[in-house]
Scaffold this active site. Structure first.
Site, PDB file in Angstrom:
ATOM      1  N   ALA A  48       0.787  -1.241   0.000  1.00 22.94           N
ATOM      2  CA  ALA A  48       0.000   0.000   0.000  1.00 22.94           C
ATOM      3  C   ALA A  48       0.817   1.287   0.000  1.00 22.94           C
ATOM      4  O   ALA A  48       0.245   2.363   0.071  1.00 22.94           O
ATOM      5  CB  ALA A  48      -0.901  -0.002   1.245  1.00 22.94           C
ATOM      6  N   GLU A  74       8.720  -1.171   4.225  1.00 23.36           N
ATOM      7  CA  GLU A  74       9.474   0.069   4.045  1.00 23.36           C
ATOM      8  C   GLU A  74      10.419   0.254   5.225  1.00 23.36           C
ATOM      9  O   GLU A  74      10.290  -0.421   6.252  1.00 23.36           O
ATOM     10  CB  GLU A  74       8.509   1.270   3.947  1.00 23.36           C
ATOM     11  CG  GLU A  74       7.493   1.175   2.817  1.00 23.36           C
ATOM     12  CD  GLU A  74       8.117   1.266   1.419  1.00 23.36           C
ATOM     13  OE1 GLU A  74       9.289   1.682   1.307  1.00 23.36           O
ATOM     14  OE2 GLU A  74       7.424   0.911   0.443  1.00 23.36           O
ATOM     15  N   ASP A 110       7.095  -8.134   6.367  1.00 19.71           N
ATOM     16  CA  ASP A 110       7.110  -9.022   5.209  1.00 19.71           C
ATOM     17  C   ASP A 110       5.732  -9.659   4.979  1.00 19.71           C
ATOM     18  O   ASP A 110       5.344 -10.583   5.701  1.00 19.71           O
ATOM     19  CB  ASP A 110       8.175 -10.102   5.420  1.00 19.71           C
ATOM     20  CG  ASP A 110       8.242 -11.045   4.238  1.00 19.71           C
ATOM     21  OD1 ASP A 110       7.614 -10.757   3.191  1.00 19.71           O
ATOM     22  OD2 ASP A 110       8.923 -12.087   4.354  1.00 19.71           O
ATOM     23  N   ALA A 111       5.042  -9.169   3.972  1.00 18.56           N
ATOM     24  CA  ALA A 111       3.670  -9.639   3.684  1.00 18.56           C
ATOM     25  C   ALA A 111       3.634 -11.115   3.307  1.00 18.56           C
ATOM     26  O   ALA A 111       2.579 -11.744   3.357  1.00 18.56           O
ATOM     27  CB  ALA A 111       3.079  -8.808   2.550  1.00 18.56           C
ATOM     28  N   TYR A 234       8.235  -9.142 -21.220  1.00 16.59           N
ATOM     29  CA  TYR A 234       7.167  -9.047 -20.211  1.00 16.59           C
ATOM     30  C   TYR A 234       6.146 -10.173 -20.356  1.00 16.59           C
ATOM     31  O   TYR A 234       6.258 -11.201 -19.696  1.00 16.59           O
ATOM     32  CB  TYR A 234       6.488  -7.652 -20.230  1.00 16.59           C
ATOM     33  CG  TYR A 234       5.857  -7.401 -18.894  1.00 16.59           C
ATOM     34  CD1 TYR A 234       6.490  -6.651 -17.913  1.00 16.59           C
ATOM     35  CD2 TYR A 234       4.638  -8.001 -18.560  1.00 16.59           C
ATOM     36  CE1 TYR A 234       5.950  -6.506 -16.644  1.00 16.59           C
ATOM     37  CE2 TYR A 234       4.081  -7.865 -17.295  1.00 16.59           C
ATOM     38  CZ  TYR A 234       4.736  -7.109 -16.353  1.00 16.59           C
ATOM     39  OH  TYR A 234       4.194  -6.990 -15.103  1.00 16.59           O
ATOM     40  N   VAL A 272       3.073   2.589 -16.073  1.00 15.53           N
ATOM     41  CA  VAL A 272       3.342   3.872 -15.409  1.00 15.53           C
ATOM     42  C   VAL A 272       4.745   3.813 -14.804  1.00 15.53           C
ATOM     43  O   VAL A 272       5.336   2.742 -14.706  1.00 15.53           O
ATOM     44  CB  VAL A 272       2.317   4.143 -14.268  1.00 15.53           C
ATOM     45  CG1 VAL A 272       0.946   4.463 -14.806  1.00 15.53           C
ATOM     46  CG2 VAL A 272       2.258   2.976 -13.280  1.00 15.53           C
TER      47      VAL A 272
HETATM   48  P1  NAD Z   1       5.737  -0.606  -6.434  1.00 13.98           P
HETATM   49  O1  NAD Z   1       7.157  -1.032  -6.418  1.00 13.98           O
HETATM   50  O2  NAD Z   1       5.440   0.848  -6.567  1.00 13.98           O
HETATM   51  O3  NAD Z   1       4.994  -1.101  -5.074  1.00 13.98           O
HETATM   52  C1  NAD Z   1       5.242  -2.337  -4.484  1.00 13.98           C
HETATM   53  C2  NAD Z   1       4.614  -2.404  -3.101  1.00 13.98           C
HETATM   54  O4  NAD Z   1       4.888  -3.709  -2.557  1.00 13.98           O
HETATM   55  C3  NAD Z   1       5.172  -1.400  -2.076  1.00 13.98           C
HETATM   56  O5  NAD Z   1       4.132  -0.958  -1.235  1.00 13.98           O
HETATM   57  C4  NAD Z   1       6.167  -2.252  -1.248  1.00 13.98           C
HETATM   58  O6  NAD Z   1       6.388  -1.770   0.078  1.00 13.98           O
HETATM   59  C5  NAD Z   1       5.396  -3.563  -1.230  1.00 13.98           C
HETATM   60  N1  NAD Z   1       6.236  -4.723  -0.924  1.00 13.98           N
HETATM   61  C6  NAD Z   1       7.270  -5.240  -1.635  1.00 13.98           C
HETATM   62  N2  NAD Z   1       7.749  -6.354  -1.016  1.00 13.98           N
HETATM   63  C7  NAD Z   1       7.005  -6.533   0.100  1.00 13.98           C
HETATM   64  C8  NAD Z   1       6.997  -7.491   1.157  1.00 13.98           C
HETATM   65  N3  NAD Z   1       7.842  -8.528   1.184  1.00 13.98           N
HETATM   66  N4  NAD Z   1       6.081  -7.334   2.157  1.00 13.98           N
HETATM   67  C9  NAD Z   1       5.210  -6.294   2.161  1.00 13.98           C
HETATM   68  N5  NAD Z   1       5.162  -5.375   1.171  1.00 13.98           N
HETATM   69  C10 NAD Z   1       6.047  -5.487   0.171  1.00 13.98           C
HETATM   70  O7  NAD Z   1       5.034  -1.487  -7.553  1.00 13.98           O
HETATM   71  P2  NAD Z   1       3.884  -1.222  -8.630  1.00 13.98           P
HETATM   72  O8  NAD Z   1       4.516  -0.899  -9.926  1.00 13.98           O
HETATM   73  O9  NAD Z   1       2.811  -0.363  -8.071  1.00 13.98           O
HETATM   74  O10 NAD Z   1       3.337  -2.714  -8.786  1.00 13.98           O
HETATM   75  C11 NAD Z   1       2.234  -3.228  -8.079  1.00 13.98           C
HETATM   76  C12 NAD Z   1       1.503  -4.219  -8.973  1.00 13.98           C
HETATM   77  O11 NAD Z   1       1.013  -3.522 -10.129  1.00 13.98           O
HETATM   78  C13 NAD Z   1       2.388  -5.365  -9.493  1.00 13.98           C
HETATM   79  O12 NAD Z   1       1.644  -6.543  -9.530  1.00 13.98           O
HETATM   80  C14 NAD Z   1       2.718  -4.897 -10.910  1.00 13.98           C
HETATM   81  O13 NAD Z   1       3.016  -5.978 -11.783  1.00 13.98           O
HETATM   82  C15 NAD Z   1       1.404  -4.242 -11.291  1.00 13.98           C
HETATM   83  N6  NAD Z   1       1.484  -3.333 -12.458  1.00 13.98           N
HETATM   84  C16 NAD Z   1       2.455  -2.372 -12.533  1.00 13.98           C
HETATM   85  C17 NAD Z   1       2.516  -1.571 -13.680  1.00 13.98           C
HETATM   86  C18 NAD Z   1       3.573  -0.497 -13.820  1.00 13.98           C
HETATM   87  O14 NAD Z   1       3.737   0.019 -14.936  1.00 13.98           O
HETATM   88  N7  NAD Z   1       4.242  -0.136 -12.765  1.00 13.98           N
HETATM   89  C19 NAD Z   1       1.587  -1.736 -14.723  1.00 13.98           C
HETATM   90  C20 NAD Z   1       0.582  -2.690 -14.590  1.00 13.98           C
HETATM   91  C21 NAD Z   1       0.552  -3.491 -13.441  1.00 13.98           C
END
Ligand code: NAD
Length: 396
Positions: A48, A74, A110-111, A234, A272
């Site tokens: 989140a 974090e 760690d989720a 991808y 994004v």
């Molecule tokens: P991000 O890196 O911004 O966010 C990842 C989140 O996961 C963070 O809140 C982080 O603290 C948390 N996290 C990581 N490891 C963790 C753990 N072990 N325990 C608890 N929390 C943990 O990533 P994002 O780009 O927002 O990606 C999120 C989802 O969206 C992914 O499934 C990604 O494939 C998908 N997505 C991303 C994009 C893009 O362009 N960025 C596009 C489509 C879909």
């Protein structure tokens, strides 16, 4: 402490608390200016603190007035190190949510572990009773399996044969060719273990077993498909296999939740700039070109615009229409044929000499730094700031 960006490639090791707060407030203001949503009441967001997960938390809280529990991994500030951006984002989010009288509590850890799942369940039981929306938005390079203890690493590699294409160093604008060797079977297995659906299902199992999933609850996980030029790295690569596993998980969860009037979806979101996407070769160049074209068409969206639309127009308004694989698609504007045809044309021409004209690399780089709280007007980056920021609901 005066905080400046310290970066190497797609990694930035500092974050600015005031800049991150400004970023969060911008996203909140966007949502507050949209029509409100008759949506979820109590929401759990796993992942989140940044990117799509943060946007989900902001949209649920400020458009639907939902109570939110946010889970993430974090780091707080320590000594000369700033906190991570997600830490500062969450501190600002909670502050704004509490100011509006919205419930918001967070759990850092760690989720993937059983302990964190139990801690989350305990908090939900104690404060909310049940949740009616669970959003799974983790992006992680590693996962320790909670039963076997095996530590898996995910890789971003093609499958079957090596892949060569253009990529950009978004700091210098240098376009070069990158070749990536294919993943072996074990790397694919490990990537599926990290980014596939097993942990999502474990979360739903644990929540359900503890009785904290409301009747009719919805759960969502996020995916990406993108254009054919990125498919080898991808959609058809190691991460794509993990996303196929996520699709299969969503079908299983949907069948199960349907028995109690609920539903499970994978939502395919647009590309994004996030900490995760900047680590994928080829993708930053694609996103830079895409941004230019979508801005010209007036269809450019970031995480918050996407997720607000997902909740307002698909999940809690309008019809949750799905594609042939049962997925929600909010990548519809990115995938419009006229946009993709234009990307393909520009892709073949792009090189170091013309990248500034052909793409919106400047915005890409700006957005990258904004992820860490830099590049915001109105923030004095020369001023002394305290890096120690408390997340109201977390006792350190
Ligand atoms: P991000 O890196 O911004 O966010 C990842 C989140 O996961 C963070 O809140 C982080 O603290 C948390 N996290 C990581 N490891 C963790 C753990 N072990 N325990 C608890 N929390 C943990 O990533 P994002 O780009 O927002 O990606 C999120 C989802 O969206 C992914 O499934 C990604 O494939 C998908 N997505 C991303 C994009 C893009 O362009 N960025 C596009 C489509 C879909």
């Amino acid at each position: 402490m005066i905080i400046q960006p310290k970066f190497r490639g797609f990694i930035c090791t500092t974050a600015h608390p005031e800049g991150c707060a400004t970023h969060v407030r911008e996203q909140i203001n966007y949502v507050k200016n949209q029509p409100s949503i008759q949506g979820p009441r109590n929401v759990l967001v796993i992942g989140a603190s940044t990117g799509y997960g943060l946007a989900s938390r902001i949209s649920a809280a400020f458009a639907a007035k939902a109570a939110t529990v946010g889970v993430f991994f974090e780091k707080p500030a320590s000594g000369k190190r700033t906190a991570t951006a997600g830490w500062y984002n969450t501190a600002a989010f909670e502050e704004e949510a509490h100011r509006e009288g919205l419930y918001a509590k967070s759990i850092n850890g760690d989720a993937f572990s059983n302990e964190l799942k139990q801690e989350t369940i305990h908090l939900i039981k104690q404060d909310l009773g049940q949740v009616d929306l669970v959003i799974y938005s983790l992006a992680s390079p590693k996962r320790k399996h909670p039963v076997t203890g095996e530590v898996f690493s995910s890789v971003l590699k093609p499958i079957g044969e090596s892949y060569t294409n253009k990529t950009v160093d978004f700091h210098t604008g240098t376009v070069s060719e990158v070749s990536i060797e294919p993943a072996n079977e074990d790397e694919i297995r490990q990537t599926v273990a990290v980014m596939g659906g097993e942990d999502w299902e474990m979360w739903i199992d644990a929540l359900d077993k503890a009785g904290v999933l409301a009747e009719g609850a919805t759960t969502l996980a996020y995916s990406y498909l993108g254009p054919s030029l990125t498919w080898p790295i991808y959609r058809d690569g190691s991460i794509g296999k993990a996303k196929i596993d996520l699709d299969a998980t969503s079908h299983r969860l949907d069948r199960r939740l349907k028995e109690q009037g609920g539903r499970a979806y994978v939502s395919v979101n647009k590309a994004v700039v996030t900490q995760s996407s900047s680590a994928i070769p080829v993708v930053p160049l694609y996103i830079s070109i895409l941004f230019k074209l979508m801005k010209e068409q007036g269809t450019h969206e970031g995480c918050t615009e996407q997720i607000y639309r997902l909740l307002a127009e698909r999940l809690y308004g309008g019809e949750a229409t799905v594609d042939e694989e049962g997925r929600l698609r909010i990548d519809d504007l990115e995938m419009k044929p006229e946009i993709q045809d234009a990307v393909t044309r520009l892709w073949s021409d792009v090189k170091t000499e013309n990248i500034k004209d052909i793409s919106d690399l400047k915005s890409y780089r700006e957005e990258f730094f904004r992820l860490f709280g830099f590049e915001f007007e109105g923030v004095d980056y020369g001023a002394d700031v305290d890096p120690e920021v408390k997340i109201p609901s977390i006792n350190e």
